[in-house]
Design a protein around this motif. Structure first.
Motif, PDB file in Angstrom:
ATOM      1  N   GLU A 180      -1.831   5.506   6.987  1.00 18.47           N
ATOM      2  CA  GLU A 180      -1.291   4.829   5.977  1.00 18.47           C
ATOM      3  C   GLU A 180      -2.557   4.682   4.940  1.00 18.47           C
ATOM      4  OE1 GLU A 180       1.346   3.752   4.843  1.00 18.47           O
ATOM      5  OE2 GLU A 180       2.677   4.459   6.810  1.00 18.47           O
ATOM      6  N   GLY A 181      -3.468   5.356   5.144  1.00 21.15           N
ATOM      7  CA  GLY A 181      -4.616   5.615   4.051  1.00 21.15           C
ATOM      8  C   GLY A 181      -5.383   6.865   3.847  1.00 21.15           C
ATOM      9  N   LYS A 182      -4.433   7.851   4.313  1.00 24.24           N
ATOM     10  CA  LYS A 182      -5.000   9.407   4.209  1.00 24.24           C
ATOM     11  C   LYS A 182      -4.143  10.102   3.340  1.00 24.24           C
ATOM     12  CE  LYS A 182      -8.518   8.417   6.823  1.00 24.24           C
ATOM     13  NZ  LYS A 182      -8.187   6.853   6.796  1.00 24.24           N
ATOM     14  N   ILE A 183      -4.746  10.954   2.514  1.00 24.08           N
ATOM     15  CA  ILE A 183      -4.185  11.883   1.671  1.00 24.08           C
ATOM     16  C   ILE A 183      -4.636  13.361   1.741  1.00 24.08           C
ATOM     17  CG2 ILE A 183      -3.384  10.448  -0.288  1.00 24.08           C
ATOM     18  CD1 ILE A 183      -6.026  11.220  -1.764  1.00 24.08           C
ATOM     19  N   CYS A 189       0.855  -1.134   0.101  1.00 26.56           N
ATOM     20  CA  CYS A 189       0.233  -0.050  -0.058  1.00 26.56           C
ATOM     21  C   CYS A 189       0.756   1.155  -0.069  1.00 26.56           C
ATOM     22  CB  CYS A 189      -0.881   0.095   1.305  1.00 26.56           C
ATOM     23  SG  CYS A 189      -2.168  -1.224   1.357  1.00 26.56           S
ATOM     24  N   GLY A 190       1.720   1.107   1.040  1.00 24.59           N
ATOM     25  CA  GLY A 190       2.767   2.447   0.932  1.00 24.59           C
ATOM     26  C   GLY A 190       3.351   2.764  -0.304  1.00 24.59           C
ATOM     27  N   THR A 191       3.718   1.740  -1.032  1.00 23.13           N
ATOM     28  CA  THR A 191       4.440   2.154  -2.333  1.00 23.13           C
ATOM     29  C   THR A 191       3.313   2.687  -3.546  1.00 23.13           C
ATOM     30  OG1 THR A 191       6.236   1.386  -1.800  1.00 23.13           O
ATOM     31  CG2 THR A 191       5.834   1.216  -4.329  1.00 23.13           C
ATOM     32  N   ILE A 192       2.390   2.021  -3.526  1.00 22.86           N
ATOM     33  CA  ILE A 192       0.973   2.207  -4.372  1.00 22.86           C
ATOM     34  C   ILE A 192       0.634   3.570  -4.132  1.00 22.86           C
ATOM     35  CG2 ILE A 192      -1.494   1.693  -4.848  1.00 22.86           C
ATOM     36  CD1 ILE A 192      -0.751  -1.322  -4.649  1.00 22.86           C
ATOM     37  N   ASN A 193       0.475   3.951  -2.990  1.00 22.27           N
ATOM     38  CA  ASN A 193       0.050   5.260  -2.509  1.00 22.27           C
ATOM     39  C   ASN A 193       0.792   6.500  -2.897  1.00 22.27           C
ATOM     40  OD1 ASN A 193      -2.074   4.054  -1.734  1.00 22.27           O
ATOM     41  ND2 ASN A 193      -1.694   4.368   0.448  1.00 22.27           N
ATOM     42  N   ASP A 194       2.316   6.211  -2.874  1.00 25.09           N
ATOM     43  CA  ASP A 194       3.251   7.240  -3.407  1.00 25.09           C
ATOM     44  C   ASP A 194       3.289   7.266  -4.759  1.00 25.09           C
ATOM     45  OD1 ASP A 194       4.353   7.707  -0.660  1.00 25.09           O
ATOM     46  OD2 ASP A 194       5.807   6.283  -0.872  1.00 25.09           O
ATOM     47  N   LEU A 195       2.952   6.537  -5.535  1.00 22.83           N
ATOM     48  CA  LEU A 195       2.651   6.689  -7.002  1.00 22.83           C
ATOM     49  C   LEU A 195       1.498   7.234  -7.209  1.00 22.83           C
ATOM     50  CD1 LEU A 195       4.147   2.840  -7.884  1.00 22.83           C
ATOM     51  CD2 LEU A 195       5.319   5.250  -8.333  1.00 22.83           C
ATOM     52  N   ALA A 196       0.444   6.836  -6.574  1.00 23.59           N
ATOM     53  CA  ALA A 196      -0.962   7.327  -6.952  1.00 23.59           C
ATOM     54  C   ALA A 196      -0.964   8.607  -6.892  1.00 23.59           C
ATOM     55  CB  ALA A 196      -2.021   6.471  -6.166  1.00 23.59           C
ATOM     56  N   VAL A 197      -0.518   9.274  -5.772  1.00 20.96           N
ATOM     57  CA  VAL A 197      -0.611  10.767  -5.427  1.00 20.96           C
ATOM     58  C   VAL A 197       0.049  11.587  -6.407  1.00 20.96           C
ATOM     59  CG1 VAL A 197      -1.214  10.499  -3.050  1.00 20.96           C
ATOM     60  CG2 VAL A 197       1.437  10.740  -3.538  1.00 20.96           C
TER      61      VAL A 197
END
Lengths: 331, 331
Positions: B265-268, B71-79
């Protein structure tokens, strides 16, 4: 000293990153400082590899964990026929590490990367409590541009030659000697080196290279076993032809090691069509990192998929993959 | 149990990789089993990020180190506006870890990756001596395809709205509660989740998103400080508008923490032009991972580049970046 607050993602982390990592690694991609950084379009196939480095000690004769972490990833890309371009660097630091030690490692990484034409484009810093790490662990992930999509296990055929680019076992024995305070009177240096230029030289003189592999953990014998297991052909190597320095040989003799199973960090095995072998060997010898290159054996007609060693006494034995552990944490 | 020989690169390593990692991660890229693996040409700009995960404990309410690392790496890409495509996974395992624990983590990584349309394409396994690690550390490096090259710090302007996608502080408090055996009677769950779909939803309804960032270490206050420091504009957030669950609020109150500094870990946080804010908010609320989304503040006319908090009592104070360490090893 590194404290847990250097890993909290706040002010101390930002200062550490700025003072150490940006200082040495800076380039236009890293400077984006994003959650992820953006590369320009690469209109080619790309090669990817990842490796964590946990070597103990972190400084050794001929290198350090930083140089090793860059070379290791460069070499994994280069043997695949890719031009190494980008590396990410992630640090797991044990609380209590001196900041100047971290800086020395970062400087060494930057130097090796620059010499090899590679950019460090993204990073991460974590800190673990004292006693939950060992000074410093580094992960590097590498991206290369595929230049020579040459690799084909299924082109390997009997009479292909096996070449190694010089004396084996030096990295493993160097680490062992320094870590265990054996204090042998010797100057064995790790062979840790970036092999991208050597790999490029090789591919520039032959279209019949079947495969190249760097012979790290498990040594030349384990690397050749991996190839044998994948291509389902047998290989025969000659003990007399295997380049080993006098010092490594003596060291191994005393401790009961076989240099064929000792780790290298600057050695590759090359499987090449017999008709190109002499030319490839000559080219390799012209590169400073290949001056002691030797043809050590060949692929043979044999359905059993084994790696055989012809000993100097004239017998033949099977060399299996490395089993058990003789030298932990050599990379 | 994992032994040092599982990290030697020989037979035990190969068996572990085959039995655990290939079993769960298998795909056509990973199956190349090369020193590096080859991806087909990506005729777009790519985004890269790397992260090591050292969370303690490795299993927690709502997730585990494996899910977190994906998740951490997916989120860094997605944002960053990228479509997450590929992840590498490198494991540093402490000698003595049970193999079924490793398998459980690998299974969790595979599940999260599959749900998010991401492939695990390269890996590495190292083993360190007992007492030189803490069960398991994982590095993931991610590659995404840039779909929306929207991000521009210098487009941020006064009146832009700041949106967060739900209750903050849950991951950090969950980890703290479980690690320190505080045994508060509560069921605080980590918010660990892949946010690629949410990010895509947001970018599909507005061309005026200035920036998105995931608010992990250091929490929302630190993430907003990073943005403030880069764009050199000030921001004002309203304490009353910040979504926090009753449980996290009570927990923080007792322990003297400010939820704005606690890890998620699930907030933007999303900075968006005021004219698109209502529409983006509505879209976010329609995604299950954004149902508690709130506009928490805005960019203001102020040259000092500070993050201000309007407290519920009506006062205004500066929120600095996180300093010191309250919650080590939460990711």
């Amino acid at each position: 000293m590194i404290t847990l607050s250097h890993g909290n993602g706040g002010e101390e982390t930002h200062k550490l990153i700025k003072d150490i990592f940006y200082k040495y690694f800076k380039n236009e991609v890293l400077n984006q400082m994003g959650d992820s950084n953006i590369l320009n379009e690469i209109s080619r196939s790309i090669a990817i590899t990842t490796d964590s480095f946990v070597v103990d000690p972190i400084f050794f004769n001929g290198g350090d964990i930083g140089k090793l972490s860059v070379c290791g990833t460069i070499n994994d890309l280069a043997v695949s026929g890719a031009l190494p371009k980008y590396i990410t660097a992630a640090f797991i630091i044990e609380e209590g590490l001196e900041i100047n030690v971290l800086e020395k490692v970062a400087k060494s990484m930057a130097k090796t990367a620059a010499e090899s034409g590679v950019k460090i484009i993204a990073g991460d810093t974590k800190v673990v409590n004292r006693g939950k790490g060992d000074k410093l662990y580094i992960n590097t992930t590498g991206i290369g541009i595929l230049e020579n999509a040459y690799i084909s296990f299924n082109k390997i055929k009997p009479k292909d030659k096996i070449i190694v680019n010089g004396n084996i076992g030096e990295h493993g024995i160097c680490i062992l000697n320094e870590r265990e305070y054996l204090n042998f009177q010797c100057d064995i240096k790790s062979d840790c080196a970036p092999l991208n230029k050597l790999c490029k030289d090789i591919l520039s003189v032959s279209n019949n290279v079947r495969i190249m592999r760097d012979a790290t953990r498990g040594g030349v014998a384990t690397t050749l076993n991996e190839i044998v297991n994948t291509c389902k052909k047998s290989m025969l190597i000659y003990e007399e032809e295997i380049p080993v320095s006098q010092e490594v040989e003596s060291f191994c003799h005393i401790l009961g090691f076989d240099p064929l199973y000792v780790a290298n960090e600057g050695k590759i095995v090359v499987i090449v069509d017999e008709k190109d072998a002499a030319n490839v060997l000559k080219t390799m010898k012209n590169n400073p990192l290949g001056k002691n290159s030797k043809i050590i054996g060949e692929v043979i007609e044999d359905k059993s998929a084994n790696l055989y060693l012809k000993t100097s006494l004239g017998g033949t034995k099977i060399l299996p993959m490395l089993q058990g552990e003789i030298l932990p944490r050599i990379c």
